[in-house]
Design an enzyme around this catalytic site. Structure first.
Site, PDB file in Angstrom:
ATOM      1  N   ASP A   1      58.450  29.496  71.951  1.00  0.00           N
ATOM      2  CA  ASP A   1      57.796  30.776  71.675  1.00  0.00           C
ATOM      3  C   ASP A   1      56.545  30.882  72.545  1.00  0.00           C
ATOM      4  O   ASP A   1      55.726  29.960  72.553  1.00  0.00           O
ATOM      5  CB  ASP A   1      57.409  30.821  70.183  1.00  0.00           C
ATOM      6  CG  ASP A   1      56.664  32.099  69.799  1.00  0.00           C
ATOM      7  OD1 ASP A   1      56.612  33.044  70.619  1.00  0.00           O
ATOM      8  OD2 ASP A   1      56.136  32.142  68.676  1.00  0.00           O
TER       9      ASP A   1
ATOM     10  N   SER B   1      54.841  37.545  63.549  1.00  0.00           N
ATOM     11  CA  SER B   1      54.786  38.239  64.832  1.00  0.00           C
ATOM     12  C   SER B   1      53.612  39.231  64.838  1.00  0.00           C
ATOM     13  O   SER B   1      52.512  38.844  64.472  1.00  0.00           O
ATOM     14  CB  SER B   1      56.137  38.918  65.082  1.00  0.00           C
ATOM     15  OG  SER B   1      56.216  39.370  66.398  1.00  0.00           O
TER      16      SER B   1
ATOM     17  N   HIS C   1      60.621  32.674  68.750  1.00  0.00           N
ATOM     18  CA  HIS C   1      59.961  33.844  68.202  1.00  0.00           C
ATOM     19  C   HIS C   1      60.971  34.746  67.497  1.00  0.00           C
ATOM     20  O   HIS C   1      61.985  35.093  68.078  1.00  0.00           O
ATOM     21  CB  HIS C   1      59.241  34.617  69.315  1.00  0.00           C
ATOM     22  CG  HIS C   1      58.251  35.592  68.779  1.00  0.00           C
ATOM     23  ND1 HIS C   1      56.963  35.238  68.469  1.00  0.00           N
ATOM     24  CD2 HIS C   1      58.370  36.887  68.437  1.00  0.00           C
ATOM     25  CE1 HIS C   1      56.338  36.285  67.983  1.00  0.00           C
ATOM     26  NE2 HIS C   1      57.169  37.302  67.945  1.00  0.00           N
TER      27      HIS C   1
HETATM   28  C1  LIG Z   1      50.393  40.953  68.601  1.00  0.00           C
HETATM   29  O1  LIG Z   1      51.787  40.986  68.529  1.00  0.00           O
HETATM   30  C2  LIG Z   1      52.404  41.827  69.458  1.00  0.00           C
HETATM   31  C3  LIG Z   1      53.875  41.860  69.156  1.00  0.00           C
HETATM   32  O2  LIG Z   1      54.422  40.607  68.978  1.00  0.00           O
HETATM   33  C4  LIG Z   1      52.122  41.333  70.854  1.00  0.00           C
HETATM   34  O3  LIG Z   1      52.678  42.204  71.794  1.00  0.00           O
HETATM   35  C5  LIG Z   1      50.636  41.235  71.063  1.00  0.00           C
HETATM   36  O4  LIG Z   1      50.374  40.603  72.271  1.00  0.00           O
HETATM   37  C6  LIG Z   1      49.980  40.463  69.966  1.00  0.00           C
HETATM   38  N1  LIG Z   1      48.541  40.520  70.114  1.00  0.00           N
HETATM   39  C7  LIG Z   1      47.856  39.580  70.687  1.00  0.00           C
HETATM   40  C8  LIG Z   1      46.385  39.781  70.678  1.00  0.00           C
HETATM   41  O5  LIG Z   1      48.346  38.592  71.159  1.00  0.00           O
HETATM   42  C1  LIG Z   2      62.670  41.287  62.674  1.00  0.00           C
HETATM   43  O1  LIG Z   2      63.473  42.346  62.191  1.00  0.00           O
HETATM   44  C2  LIG Z   2      62.759  43.546  61.910  1.00  0.00           C
HETATM   45  C3  LIG Z   2      63.702  44.505  61.233  1.00  0.00           C
HETATM   46  O2  LIG Z   2      64.874  44.692  61.981  1.00  0.00           O
HETATM   47  C4  LIG Z   2      62.201  44.089  63.226  1.00  0.00           C
HETATM   48  O3  LIG Z   2      61.473  45.282  62.992  1.00  0.00           O
HETATM   49  C5  LIG Z   2      61.272  43.038  63.804  1.00  0.00           C
HETATM   50  O4  LIG Z   2      60.794  43.465  65.064  1.00  0.00           O
HETATM   51  C6  LIG Z   2      61.976  41.703  63.963  1.00  0.00           C
HETATM   52  N1  LIG Z   2      60.958  40.719  64.299  1.00  0.00           N
HETATM   53  C7  LIG Z   2      60.980  40.018  65.419  1.00  0.00           C
HETATM   54  C8  LIG Z   2      59.829  39.122  65.628  1.00  0.00           C
HETATM   55  O5  LIG Z   2      61.886  40.089  66.245  1.00  0.00           O
END
Ligand SMILES: *[C@@H]1O[C@H](CO)[C@@H](O)[C@H](O)[C@H]1NC(C)=O
Ligand SMILES: *[C@@H]1O[C@H](CO)[C@@H](O)[C@H](O)[C@H]1NC(C)=O
Ligand SMILES: *[C@@H]1O[C@H](CO)[C@@H](O)[C@H](O)[C@H]1NC(C)=O
Length: 272
Positions: free
Chosen positions: A212, A59, A242
């Site tokens: 996703d 992520s 996701h």
């Molecule tokens: C990077 O990840 C964040 C959280 O998932 C998201 O909000 C953001 O759009 C992402 N950055 C890009 C450049 O896509």
């Molecule tokens: C996965 O879990 C962690 C810890 O709770 C959290 O910080 C993170 O945002 C979660 N990732 C996603 C992609 O939901």
């Protein structure tokens, strides 16, 4: 994560970076970079061969991983990374209406609107900018010309399109772009790094999930790297969504796609 360390038999270090609003952009990638450089310089203290370092993130962590790997190509004083692994990472903030964004716009955990909301929080900007960003009004015309070859539904394999109709970017509004031009810079949108940087990237593992919004970011980054001659391995989780990695170790609440992704990472690492 423990399972990756055990089964792939690696030393695993997790970077706990500061969060917005106390730490707005760009402190996350800078903290990750500083931690990685420190580890590379001191790897032997941890019994690690500095030529065998892999960086990995899911992520938002995947975004930072892609940026850190690019920044490290500019360092001549450090060994080259052995590999990077990007798990459902976002790599571009130009087009939020690619097929996966449209197809899975309302997915729980990460919807099309949540992505923009997070970006605005990350940069501490007015939430009212959401609709302009969603439509692409923040993208100047010269960037559209330059970047379309990398970020376009034309680069998404047909089998993922499923009747998708292209949504053109809305007319450019300079006042929106001026709020945060960094959105389109390579330290945020890593897919826009120049070819000479991309060409130096280490072997890369990319994981995408069918359900996703970031699926197509992964597919586009895969193509971008392959076109520059970087070795890419790709795993697509047909039932993945996701954040599914967070559901890979929850007893009866475990999602098989989460387990599959962990297995694929272990496999990749062992194969290096
Ligand atoms: C990077 O990840 C964040 C959280 O998932 C998201 O909000 C953001 O759009 C992402 N950055 C890009 C450049 O896509
Ligand atoms: C996965 O879990 C962690 C810890 O709770 C959290 O910080 C993170 O945002 C979660 N990732 C996603 C992609 O939901
Ligand atoms: C997500 O996209 C897939 C096609 O890739 C579609 O089958 C599915 O219905 C979408 N899910 C949601 C919640 O929009």
């Amino acid at each position: 994560v423990c399972r990756i360390a055990k089964e792939a038999d690696v030393v695993l270090v997790a970077v706990s970076y500061g969060l917005s609003p106390e730490h707005p952009y760009p402190s996350q990638y800078k903290q990750c970079l500083a931690a990685t450089v420190h580890f590379m310089r001191n790897a032997e203290v941890y019994g690690v061969d500095p030529s065998q370092i892999i960086i990995f993130g899911d992520s938002a962590g995947g975004n930072f991983t892609s940026v850190v790997a690019q920044q490290l190509t500019k360092r001549r004083d450090l060994p080259k990374l052995r590999a990077q692994a990007l798990i459902y990472a976002g790599v571009q903030a130009m087009d939020f209406n690619l097929p996966s964004y449209v197809q899975n716009a309302t997915m729980p955990l990460l919807s099309q609107e949540t992505v923009i909301k997070f970006i605005l929080q990350y940069f501490i900007k007015d939430p009212a900018l959401k609709s302009d960003i969603l439509k692409g009004s923040h993208v100047p015309d010269h960037y559209r010309l330059k970047y379309r070859k990398w970020v376009s539904a034309d680069n998404i394999p047909e089998k993922f399109k499923r009747g998708y109709r292209e949504v053109p970017l809305a007319p450019y509004k300079p006042e929106v772009y001026k709020q945060f031009p960094e959105l389109l810079e390579e330290t945020f949108s890593s897919i826009f790094a120049e070819d000479h940087i991309i060409k130096q990237l280490p072997e890369t593992f990319i994981v995408t999930c069918e359900y996703d919004v970031f699926r197509d970011d992964g597919l586009l980054y895969k193509k971008r790297l392959e076109d520059c001659g970087v070795k890419v391995r790709w795993f697509h989780a047909e039932q993945g969504f996701h954040g599914v990695l967070n559901f890979s170790d929850l007893g009866i609440f475990t999602f098989p796609a989460g387990v599959e992704i962990v297995d694929s990472i272990i496999d990749f690492v062992k194969g290096l």
